[in-house]
Design an enzyme around this catalytic site. Structure first.
Site, PDB file in Angstrom:
ATOM      1  N   PRO A  68       1.019   4.481   0.260  1.00  0.00           N
ATOM      2  CG  PRO A  68      -1.011   5.634   0.192  1.00  0.00           C
ATOM      3  CD  PRO A  68      -0.377   4.338  -0.206  1.00  0.00           C
ATOM      4  CB  SER A  69       1.865   1.740   4.216  1.00  0.00           C
ATOM      5  OG  SER A  69       2.592   1.118   5.250  1.00  0.00           O
ATOM      6  CB  SER A  70       5.761   5.352   6.710  1.00  0.00           C
ATOM      7  OG  SER A  70       5.023   5.063   7.869  1.00  0.00           O
ATOM      8  CG  PHE A 106      -1.886   1.136   1.298  1.00  0.00           C
ATOM      9  CD1 PHE A 106      -2.871   1.295   0.334  1.00  0.00           C
ATOM     10  CD2 PHE A 106      -1.831   2.043   2.347  1.00  0.00           C
ATOM     11  CE1 PHE A 106      -3.779   2.349   0.396  1.00  0.00           C
ATOM     12  CE2 PHE A 106      -2.730   3.101   2.424  1.00  0.00           C
ATOM     13  CZ  PHE A 106      -3.708   3.247   1.454  1.00  0.00           C
TER      14      PHE A 106
END
Length: 224
Positions: A12-14, A10
């Site tokens: 946007p997941s850092s 995903f």
């Protein structure tokens, strides 16, 4: 490696991007399988069978399934790294690296998650002091980690720097860093950028998008 590893992704997941950065440093190819958290795809029965915690990143390496970004990163370095620079084998250095990773997992990321839940799911209209105070307390600890050292594990750039820097890049939207109080953190973030020439490629766009998303959601919540 007989075939490409699978990473449930995903963008946007850092934590996902921490794994991607480590994989790129190690020269590993990943087959990305997108999981849209906003559409609750992580709750699908097939994904729950794979990972009962239904989190990303989740990695499959020749049938071996592992999740949690810190666990994945340490696994990849131990198995595929040409040396131990990113995750030292020296017991004391490794213990320090682990402690910084646990600080990210147990202190920084939960604060980020709590504030995000407040804004995106509970209709928060402002970032209140009870949300930012714990973040600033964590910043004080980071300043102490960096009091005499250029990186989080002394003179050694490790996965701790990668993971913490990515979490922090989102946290600062809620609790901005202050030059007079967080000068060591600011200098360290610049050092991380310089150490990994492609760090900005994996972070800047998402950091800016996150910032804009928080501001627009706060404004939208005020109008409801």
């Amino acid at each position: 490696m007989s075939k490409k590893m699978i990473l449930y992704n995903f963008d946007p997941s850092s934590p996902v991007r921490a794994v991607k950065i480590v994989a790129k440093i190690l020269g590993l190819e990943l087959e990305l399988r997108d999981v849209n958290l906003l559409e609750h795809e992580h709750l699908a029965e097939s994904f729950l069978k794979l990972n009962p915690e239904h989190t990303v990143p989740t990695l499959i390496d020749n049938g071996f399934v592992i999740w949690d970004s810190h666990a994945i990163c340490t696994y990849l370095i131990d198995k595929y790294g040409e040396d131990d620079a990113l995750y030292p084998k020296d017991l004391q250095l490794r213990a320090r690296c682990n402690q910084r990773l646990f600080f990210d997992a147990a202190s920084l990321f939960p604060r980020l998650f709590a504030c995000g839940y407040h804004v995106f799911f509970h209709g928060g209209t402002e970032i209140t002091k009870d949300k930012t105070d714990p973040m600033y307390s964590a910043y004080e600890i980071l300043e102490a980690f960096l009091a005499e050292d250029p990186f989080l594990v002394g003179n050694n750039f490790t996965i701790a720097d990668i993971c913490v820097a990515l979490t922090l890049s989102y946290l600062v939207t809620y609790a901005p860093l202050k030059e007079d109080k967080h000068s060591k953190i600011l200098a360290w973030l610049n050092r991380v950028d310089q150490t990994i020439p492609f760090f900005a490629e994996f972070n800047t766009k998402f950091k800016n998008n996150f910032h804009e998303s928080v501001l627009s959601t706060l404004e939208k919540n005020k109008q409801i």
